[in-house]
Scaffold this active site. Structure first.
Site, short mmCIF file in Angstrom:
data_model
loop_
_atom_site.label_atom_id
_atom_site.label_comp_id
_atom_site.label_asym_id
_atom_site.label_seq_id
_atom_site.Cartn_x
_atom_site.Cartn_y
_atom_site.Cartn_z
N ASP A 63 0.86 -1.17 0.00
CA ASP A 63 0.00 0.00 0.00
C ASP A 63 0.91 1.23 0.00
OD1 ASP A 63 -2.27 1.58 0.03
OD2 ASP A 63 -3.24 0.46 1.64
N GLU B 258 -17.49 9.87 5.13
CA GLU B 258 -17.03 8.49 5.29
C GLU B 258 -16.17 8.12 4.09
OE1 GLU B 258 -20.01 5.46 5.42
OE2 GLU B 258 -20.91 6.02 3.52
#
Length: 737
Positions: free
Chosen positions: A274, A478
């Site tokens: 990542d 979110e």
């Protein structure tokens, strides 16, 4: 003098040869690695042998520098296509991934992914001709996200297919197969299973967090989807997570990357970190003292590609003998294999994907597919007195709410852009008669009380023949830590209810009404608890982040041009108080499998405008050593509709260490009104195996319970209006003898 002349001649020769090499272009057949008559591995070896150490290292980070002397183009491995080609200009914007999970439709998942990869190839072909080698313009897509949505507070849960490992596996496998294509030689695009492993928040802690799990939870919950994508779909890449798992950094874990991924599962692709995760190993996890140590740990564990620049320290790691050039060559070989499979070193005439027409990008066919997905994903959770579908010739309709005309709620995160999106207000208005009086007002700020006390809305909304209130969340509150700019918790949610300002607004409309229907449409990508709204609303729909045709889909559902058939891909608890601590990765008390408290809405739940009944369940031995389960589904309602038939099992130790229920099969079935269809499931022995405390799959002794129905078995499902499941008990071990 003669010696000097010879030396100058030699220097000139090498200088001239270097210039000639730099002038050579990609696809120059004088390069051995461009010789398509040779085996791929020989071509890869030849290219690696021709590179200097610095050149090799430059290819191990996401932004690959060009190597002109070898005819190697610039390339960036970082590309996204979670629900359409993302961050790279015009493309079809499909509904967010959680919406795809709500369809329970693997065939549709394959079709959507196929459309995305068609557009990706077409855009790539154009970009290459333009000389656009920028990030997001490539073909190595860091999709799908098959982490398990174990806790409703995780802001990135919208990127997943829900809380269930089996559902996630089935949708994920279909998606990868659609992205990568079926050509025996070439990949259409390279998919990536992320984030490996045990990764689902908290966002604020992800760079230093240690996700501690038992062997049972690891193998029962967190790994099955990754295993399915590796073994069944042959996913080309796997991305390591930011966090640690049981003490080891996921991007430098010999246990995850070597023992499980490579040795046990036989993974043949490449492994990528990542973005910034190698830096985290030394800076935040404190497992290494220097970038060179962190880089060497990752390379030695099997990681091939660094999203970021920390692998620049590999030169120092070589000098300090922390890694060998052979280690670097191994990582480079894995990456080059993907490039060769994508056709980067071949003549385009032999690659069928190099000729996909740009006409596919945003095509009418893909737009229709986006609409189909949006319609099939919408979940109806309440429909009091069959208020829906609405009539199109109502005298007056009032549309309100902060998300009604908000284009942002169509997108979710990791999205593309389109110049022809349809918001929810547009979709509603397009359905109504030209004689209908339609009023629209924003009405209520999304996340706080209105500053201006003057109320022009609630009285008119209450007096209309029907009020459609579009509430919920969007990607500003979110999502991923840096994207949710209105979030106080880096994209996560502290509370899972609707914002109080929205609740109070809806209560005020209802209090002023005279019995006229209140229809509530809720946007968002996570479980949103709405106990107060459920009590006062006449109809409630979860519509997710529904993509470019989201408004059309909502309008079609509300007014009966389409029948709702979506199912919740997660449990909606009544309150955050019903959840274990967010940082606890144990599955105890989590998801439908282990949650003891009654939910607001169960996993797999969703209503239809029609009514379905299940009967004549039959279990027996089937072909190839499988169990066969048959059931008859009858549409006793007035609408032609689709039903999602779901099969669950419970072991003899259910609730005593094993899950209360486990989804083992599902099918989406179209049944015309007044007709019946027989649905058949074929299940292998593995479907009934449970994971013991040692992490091993075993078949329990005794009788298993089996259910087939349109929702999770249990009183809560039937109380909400779901059809009753057919149930039986079977000694599974005897059937497999």
């Amino acid at each position: 003098m003669k010696t000097k002349a010879i030396a100058l001649l030699v220097l000139f020769h090498f200088f001239h040869a270097g210039l000639m090499a730099q002038e050579k272009k990609p696809n120059d057949t004088s390069f051995e690695w461009y010789d398509m008559s040779l085996p791929m591995e020989d071509r890869i070896d030849a290219l690696i042998s021709a590179m200097t150490v610095d050149e090799k290292i430059s290819q191990l980070m996401n932004a690959n520098a060009p190597i002109p002397r070898l005819g190697v183009k610039e390339y960036d491995w970082w590309n996204e296509c979670l629900h359409g080609v993302a961050r790279n200009g015009r493309a079809t914007v499909f509904p967010q991934a959680i919406a795809l999970g709500a369809t329970f439709d693997t065939k549709l998942a394959f079709q959507v992914a196929t459309a995305i990869s068609d557009e990706a190839r077409a855009k790539f072909n154009i970009a290459q001709k333009m000389g656009n080698y920028h990030r997001y313009a490539g073909l190595t897509f860091w999709t799908p996200n098959v982490n398990i949505f174990r806790d409703p507070r995780w802001g990135r849960g919208q990127e997943t297919y829900g809380e269930d490992p089996f559902l996630t596996s089935r949708i994920g496998v279909a998606f990868v197969e659609g992205l990568q294509g079926n050509n025996p030689k070439y990949l259409k695009a390279a998919a990536c299973a992320k984030h490996f492993a045990v990764h689902s928040g908290p966002e604020a802690l992800r760079h230093q967090f240690d996700a501690v799990v038992s062997s049972k939870d690891l193998w029962e919950t967190y790994l099955p989807a990754f295993e399915a994508l590796v073994k069944e779909a042959k996913v080309e890449a796997v991305m390591g997570a930011y966090n640690r798992t049981d003490g080891q950094a996921c991007c430098a874990s010999p246990f995850l990357l070597q023992d499980i991924l490579t040795k046990q599962w036989g993974f043949k692709g490449h492994i990528v970190s990542d973005c910034g995760a190698i830096q985290d190993i030394w800076k935040d996890h404190h497992l290494a003292k220097t970038p060179a140590e962190a880089s060497s740990m990752a390379i030695k564990a099997g990681l091939d590609l660094n999203c970021g620049r920390t692998f620049e320290s590999l030169k120092k790691a070589l000098d300090e003998k922390l890694v060998t050039e052979k280690d670097i060559d191994k990582a480079l070989r894995d990456l080059l294999r993907t490039k060769f499979r994508l056709g980067f070193f071949d003549d385009n005439r032999d690659n069928p994907y190099a000729h996909i027409s740009p006409d596919v990008i945003g095509s009418n066919e893909h737009r229709k597919l986006a609409l189909e997905e949006a319609e099939k994903s919408i979940v109806l959770v309440k429909n009091k007195n069959h208020v829906l579908p609405l009539k199109k010739d109502l005298k007056s309709v009032f549309v309100t709410g902060p998300q009604a005309a908000n284009e942002e709620v169509l997108l979710g995160n990791y999205y593309g852009v389109n110049n022809n999106t349809v918001n929810i207000l547009d979709g509603i208005v397009s359905q109504l008669s030209l004689g209908t009086t339609i009023n629209y007002r924003y009405g209520q700020l999304p996340y706080r009380k209105n500053v201006n006390p003057i109320d022009y809305v609630t009285g008119g909304a209450a007096a209309a023949d029907v009020c459609i209130a579009v509430m919920g969340l969007n990607g500003l509150v979110e999502g991923e830590e840096g994207a949710a700019i209105a979030s106080e918790h880096k994209g996560d949610r502290k509370d899972i209810r609707l914002p109080q300002s929205q609740i109070d607004f809806l209560k005020k409309i209802k209090a002023q009404g005279k019995g006229n229907p209140l229809v509530v449409v809720i946007t968002g990508g996570s479980p949103i608890a709405i106990p107060e709204i459920y009590d006062i609303a006449d109809a409630v729909l979860y519509v997710w982040y529904p993509g470019e045709e989201g408004g059309t889909a909502v309008g079609n559902i509300l007014f009966g041009d389409a029948v709702p058939s979506g199912r919740l891909p997660f449990t909606v608890p009544k309150s955050v108080n019903d959840l274990p601590p967010y940082e606890d990765y144990s599955m105890k008390g989590r998801t439908y499998k282990y949650m003891e408290k009654e939910p607001l809405f169960p996993f797999g739940f969703g209503l239809s405008y029609s009514k379905f009944e299940y009967s004549k369940m039959n279990i027996g031995a089937g072909p190839d050593g499988k169990i066969t389960a048959n059931v008859t589904i009858s549409n006793t309602g007035k609408f032609d509709a689709e039903e999602v038939a779901q099969m669950y099992t419970s072991s003899p130790l259910a609730g005593k260490g094993d899950p209360f229920y486990s989804l083992v099969a599902f099918q989406r079935v179209s049944v015309p009104a007044g007709q019946s269809k027989v649905v058949q499931f074929e299940l292998p022995e593995k479907a009934f195996m449970e994971v013991n405390e040692a992490g091993k799959r075993v078949l329990r002794k005794g009788e298993y319970k089996l259910w087939i129905g349109g929702s999770l078995p249990g009183n809560r499902s039937t109380a909400l209006g779901a059809s009753k499941c057919q149930e039986t008990s079977v000694d599974v071990a005897k059937l497999f003898r």
